[in-house]
Design a protein around this motif. Structure first.
Motif, short mmCIF file in Angstrom:
data_model
loop_
_atom_site.label_atom_id
_atom_site.label_comp_id
_atom_site.label_asym_id
_atom_site.label_seq_id
_atom_site.Cartn_x
_atom_site.Cartn_y
_atom_site.Cartn_z
N TYR A 139 -33.23 39.99 29.07
CA TYR A 139 -32.00 40.55 29.64
C TYR A 139 -30.98 40.87 28.55
O TYR A 139 -30.12 41.75 28.72
N ALA A 140 -31.03 40.16 27.40
CA ALA A 140 -30.02 40.30 26.35
C ALA A 140 -30.43 41.29 25.27
O ALA A 140 -29.73 41.44 24.27
N LEU A 141 -31.55 42.00 25.46
CA LEU A 141 -32.07 42.85 24.40
C LEU A 141 -31.14 44.04 24.12
O LEU A 141 -30.96 44.42 22.96
N VAL A 142 -30.55 44.62 25.14
CA VAL A 142 -29.66 45.77 24.95
C VAL A 142 -28.43 45.36 24.16
O VAL A 142 -28.01 46.04 23.20
N ASP A 143 -27.83 44.22 24.52
CA ASP A 143 -26.66 43.73 23.78
C ASP A 143 -27.03 43.37 22.35
O ASP A 143 -26.24 43.60 21.41
N LEU A 144 -28.21 42.79 22.15
CA LEU A 144 -28.64 42.41 20.81
C LEU A 144 -28.83 43.65 19.94
O LEU A 144 -28.41 43.67 18.76
N ARG A 145 -29.41 44.68 20.48
CA ARG A 145 -29.63 45.92 19.71
C ARG A 145 -28.28 46.53 19.30
O ARG A 145 -28.12 46.93 18.13
N ARG A 146 -27.35 46.58 20.23
CA ARG A 146 -26.04 47.16 19.92
C ARG A 146 -25.29 46.31 18.88
O ARG A 146 -24.69 46.84 17.93
N THR A 147 -25.33 44.99 19.05
CA THR A 147 -24.65 44.11 18.11
C THR A 147 -25.24 44.20 16.72
O THR A 147 -24.52 44.19 15.71
N PHE A 148 -26.56 44.32 16.62
CA PHE A 148 -27.21 44.41 15.31
C PHE A 148 -26.85 45.74 14.63
O PHE A 148 -26.63 45.78 13.41
N GLU A 149 -26.81 46.81 15.38
CA GLU A 149 -26.44 48.11 14.79
C GLU A 149 -25.01 48.07 14.27
O GLU A 149 -24.71 48.62 13.20
N GLU A 150 -24.11 47.43 14.98
CA GLU A 150 -22.72 47.31 14.52
C GLU A 150 -22.64 46.46 13.25
O GLU A 150 -21.88 46.77 12.32
N ALA A 151 -23.46 45.38 13.20
CA ALA A 151 -23.47 44.54 12.00
C ALA A 151 -24.01 45.30 10.81
O ALA A 151 -23.54 45.12 9.67
N CYS A 152 -24.99 46.16 11.02
CA CYS A 152 -25.55 46.95 9.93
C CYS A 152 -24.54 47.96 9.40
O CYS A 152 -24.45 48.20 8.18
N LYS A 153 -23.75 48.57 10.29
CA LYS A 153 -22.74 49.53 9.85
C LYS A 153 -21.67 48.85 9.01
O LYS A 153 -21.25 49.38 7.98
N SER A 154 -21.22 47.67 9.44
CA SER A 154 -20.19 46.96 8.68
C SER A 154 -20.72 46.45 7.35
O SER A 154 -19.96 46.26 6.41
N ASP A 155 -22.04 46.24 7.26
CA ASP A 155 -22.65 45.75 6.02
C ASP A 155 -23.22 46.88 5.18
O ASP A 155 -23.80 46.64 4.12
N SER A 156 -23.06 48.10 5.64
CA SER A 156 -23.53 49.30 4.93
C SER A 156 -25.02 49.22 4.58
O SER A 156 -25.43 49.44 3.44
N CYS A 157 -25.83 48.87 5.57
CA CYS A 157 -27.28 48.83 5.37
C CYS A 157 -27.95 49.46 6.58
O CYS A 157 -27.34 49.59 7.64
N ASN A 158 -29.19 49.84 6.38
CA ASN A 158 -29.91 50.49 7.45
C ASN A 158 -31.36 50.00 7.48
O ASN A 158 -32.29 50.72 7.13
N PRO A 159 -31.59 48.74 7.87
CA PRO A 159 -32.96 48.19 7.90
C PRO A 159 -33.75 48.80 9.06
O PRO A 159 -33.18 49.21 10.08
N GLU A 160 -35.06 48.84 8.90
CA GLU A 160 -35.94 49.35 9.94
C GLU A 160 -36.33 48.22 10.87
O GLU A 160 -37.00 47.27 10.46
N VAL A 161 -35.91 48.31 12.11
CA VAL A 161 -36.16 47.27 13.10
C VAL A 161 -36.75 47.91 14.34
O VAL A 161 -36.26 48.94 14.82
N GLN A 162 -37.80 47.30 14.85
CA GLN A 162 -38.44 47.77 16.08
C GLN A 162 -38.41 46.65 17.11
O GLN A 162 -38.72 45.50 16.78
N TYR A 163 -38.07 46.99 18.34
CA TYR A 163 -37.96 46.01 19.43
C TYR A 163 -39.10 46.21 20.42
O TYR A 163 -39.37 47.35 20.84
N ALA A 164 -39.73 45.14 20.80
CA ALA A 164 -40.75 45.21 21.84
C ALA A 164 -40.10 45.38 23.20
O ALA A 164 -38.96 44.94 23.42
#
Length: 503
Positions: A139-164
């Protein structure tokens, strides 16, 4: 309490599914840890269904005969249920007869802490990250994806992540469609039923490999391998995680503990489990009598794999017995001391039965294939779901002229015994001489060798070697005394004691 029950147990969504299917007799299956809410969930569901016309009877099931992660079709059949609503952790094993609706629950997850842990892993590893999780965190996967993308923008990185993705939330054994959750709680129709199995199935197309395991599914490119990914598991160190670790034992795996909010990279204890399983395979090779434990009566294909195990054991020159006893334990299996090893046919997430306290080891169907197939070596792969082993090919009976096999347990060469009734006598000029040689051979009369050294090739041989063979009606010696009338009443106060106290 009632609004929380409606949200956590998805009462409106469940009622929508029941109305759409026109089900009037519904079984609600709860695991032990959710039984405290069973009455409230059933009451809320009845109220929700009553607003749409009613006429639906709801029954609560608990204390399943086998495993709570599997849909209990046997228990549901006792009340003539038309479908089962399964709550809590699920192995997503395909059902045989009844449709099932899954409510995985919503375990608490700190998405910000989890996103920071994923970012930390991406910094330390140059591999792509594959996020797998227990179904209770879907149930929390959508929020986790959005939160991780925001953390990557603030950290100026773009790691490759795939979600099942979650494989499905509705399972039907007779329909060609399943309903799949899109992460927001809504249901959409997905006609791809080929990936409905719990096994680590791999579907190949021109550009991708499609994997499905433990209720989740993901795709990788045909140019890549699973070893190229770092598996980031969200959840507890449970049977679902063990399924992931053993299946992908060549991959780098990190586990995020949602309760402790910390990372763990230590999977050495599961590697020890893998080494112990190899030891059990070697012990199974030396067994003459094999018990097949039926650990499920609802997972599709269980009858097929039982028959296949019988053929495999017979081809290896061993005797097999099929045992149905519910959840196995040391006391139940001790009633069958003649069995030197047991093959446990169950769902993938309960296949690894800890048999340290048992008199005989318990192995999985995959381990049985390794043990009873001559010339087959363990390459490192591990399959927990028996559906990966189902084949239409008949097992070939081993030749009696095969050379002796070296036993790593006993440290000597051993010959697998073949039951005489299963062997076809060759029509040669030496046939009579071979039969005579067997008839004149001296048999070991020491019963201890049969009972404790695996000399018996069937339960009959084992029983004959025992000094005590059970109760019989034959008396040796003087005639027993006449029958006396015993006490009557309860142990707290027999009738004669009450009479004496009254006096």
């Amino acid at each position: 309490m009632e609004p929380d029950i409606r949200t956590r147990y998805e009462v409106p969504r469940t009622a929508e599914f029941l109305r759409a299917g026109g089900y009037t007799r519904v079984a609600l299956q709860f695991p032990d840890e959710m039984l405290k809410d069973a009455a409230a969930v059933a009451r809320a569901l009845r109220q929700e269904l009553a607003s749409g016309g009613g006429g639906v009877r709801v029954f609560v099931m608990a204390d399943t005969a086998y495993n709570s992660c599997c849909v209990d079709e046997v228990g549901a059949s006792h009340i003539d249920a038309q479908c089962v609503v399964h709550y809590g952790h699920a192995c997503m094993s395909p059902t045989s007869n009844l449709p099932a609706f899954f409510v995985f629950g919503k375990a608490p997850l700190d998405v910000h802490a989890c996103a920071r842990s994923m970012l930390e892993c991406s910094r330390k590893s140059n591999k792509r990250i594959l996020v797998l999780y227990g179904l209770e965190y879907a149930y929390a996967l959508v929020d986790l994806r959005r939160t991780f993308e925001e953390a990557c923008k603030s950290d100026s990185c773009n790691p490759e992540v795939q979600y099942a993705d979650v494989l499905c939330s509705v399972m039907s054994p007779s329909s060609s469609t399943t309903e799949k959750s899109d992460g927001h709680g809504d249901l959409s129709v997905n006609s791809d039923l080929a990936a409905l199995n719990n096994r680590c199935s791999i579907e190949c197309s021109s550009s991708t490999h499609k994997y499905s395991l433990g209720g989740v599914t993901w795709n990788i490119s045909v140019q890549e391998k699973m070893e190229d990914y770092l598996i980031f598991w969200i959840g507890q160190d449970n049977s679902a995680f063990a399924n992931i670790v053993l299946t992908f034992n060549q991959c780098e795996i990190v586990r995020y503990d949602a309760i402790e909010n910390q990372l763990s990279t230590d999977v050495s204890h599961l590697m020890k489990v893998l080494r112990r399983r190899y030891y059990l395979v070697e012990k199974a090779k030396d067994a003459n009598i094999v018990g097949i434990l039926v650990g499920t009566l609802g997972v599709a294909g269980y009858l097929h794999i039982i028959e296949q195990m019988k053929e495999l054991i017979k081809a290896a020159g061993k005797k097999s017995y099929t045992l149905v006893m519910g959840r196995p334990n040391s006391a139940k299996l001790a009633n069958f001391p003649e069995c030197e090893v047991f093959v446990y046919v169950s769902c993938a997430q309960t296949a690894l039965l800890d048999s340290k306290d048992f008199l005989a080891p318990v192995v999985t169907p995959f381990e049985a294939v390794l043990a009873f197939s001559r010339g087959r070596e363990w390459t490192g792969e591990y399959l927990l779901d028996f559906k990966d082993l189902i084949t239409s090919e008949k097992q070939e009976v081993a030749s009696a002229t095969e050379e002796a096999r070296f036993s790593f347990i006993k440290g000597a060469y051993m010959e697998d015994s073949h039951a005489e009734e299963d062997m076809e006598q060759s029509e040669t000029s030496l046939a009579l001489a071979e039969v005579t040689e067997k008839a004149l051979s001296i048999q070991n009369q020491n019963s201890d060798a049969i009972l404790y050294q695996g000399g018996a090739i069937s339960s009959i041989d084992y029983l004959k070697a025992r000094s005590y063979r059970g109760l019989t009606g034959e008396y040796v010696g003087p005639t027993p005394d006449s029958v006396l009338v015993g006490r009557t009443g309860r142990a707290a106060g027999y009738n004669d004691e009450k009479t004496q106290s009254a006096r």
